[in-house]
Design a protein around this motif. Structure first.
Motif, PDB file in Angstrom:
ATOM      1  N   LYS A  96       0.544  -1.202  -0.257  1.00 35.73           N
ATOM      2  CA  LYS A  96       0.276  -0.043   0.020  1.00 35.73           C
ATOM      3  C   LYS A  96       0.687   1.306  -0.077  1.00 35.73           C
ATOM      4  CE  LYS A  96      -3.543   2.182   2.756  1.00 35.73           C
ATOM      5  NZ  LYS A  96      -3.789   2.709   3.817  1.00 35.73           N
ATOM      6  N   GLU A  97       1.820   1.056   0.996  1.00 36.96           N
ATOM      7  CA  GLU A  97       2.627   2.120   1.294  1.00 36.96           C
ATOM      8  C   GLU A  97       4.215   2.318   1.430  1.00 36.96           C
ATOM      9  OE1 GLU A  97       2.868   6.430   3.669  1.00 36.96           O
ATOM     10  OE2 GLU A  97       1.317   4.944   4.139  1.00 36.96           O
TER      11      GLU A  97
ATOM     12  N   SER B 177       7.574   3.913   3.137  1.00 35.95           N
ATOM     13  CA  SER B 177       7.633   5.789   3.908  1.00 35.95           C
ATOM     14  C   SER B 177       9.396   4.928   4.554  1.00 35.95           C
ATOM     15  CB  SER B 177       7.170   6.223   4.689  1.00 35.95           C
ATOM     16  OG  SER B 177       6.248   5.191   5.573  1.00 35.95           O
TER      17      SER B 177
ATOM     18  N   THR C  31       4.311  -0.877   4.403  1.00 34.78           N
ATOM     19  CA  THR C  31       3.048  -1.329   4.231  1.00 34.78           C
ATOM     20  C   THR C  31       1.934  -2.529   3.438  1.00 34.78           C
ATOM     21  OG1 THR C  31       3.490   1.574   5.600  1.00 34.78           O
ATOM     22  CG2 THR C  31       0.349   0.331   5.630  1.00 34.78           C
TER      23      THR C  31
END
Length: 113
Positions: free
Chosen positions: A63-64, A66, A79
């Motif tokens: 999803k992500e 970072s 994530t």
């Protein structure tokens, strides 16, 4: 006596080699942000195989991606969400990687402990 000096010198040389290897980026170039989704998906597969995650997590997209800057260096956070997870508090898994792509751990809270 010269044998003792030789042993001490060898021990000091071995110790200095260990200290020299402890600095960051020694094992290779840093991982790029573009490489992390694939690494995250491979890590999920391994966590499923080792029964750390349920089989329903396999194949879920990242999803992500970072990063967090810590005093020790950059930590990447990958994530993944699993809407099929029955427990709402465990529908998201956060995986932490160091700047070289080494897996540091993961959890469902996103807090790096």
């Amino acid at each position: 006596m010269s044998k003792l000096v030789g042993i001490i010198a060898a021990a000091l040389l071995a110790l200095s080699a260990t200290v020299a290897r402890a600095h960051p980026n020694h094992d290779g170039p840093p991982i790029s942000k573009e490489e992390l989704p694939g690494l995250g998906q491979r890590t999920v597969v391994l966590l499923v195989e080792h029964k750390q995650l349920a089989p329903s997590w396999a194949g879920k997209p990242v999803k992500e991606v970072s990063s967090r800057q810590l005093p020790e260096g950059v930590i990447w956070v990958v994530t993944v969400e699993n809407p099929a997870e029955a427990d709402k508090a465990k529908r998201t898994v956060y995986m932490f990687f160091d700047e070289l792509g080494n897996f540091l751990g993961g959890n469902h809270t996103g807090l790096l402990k």
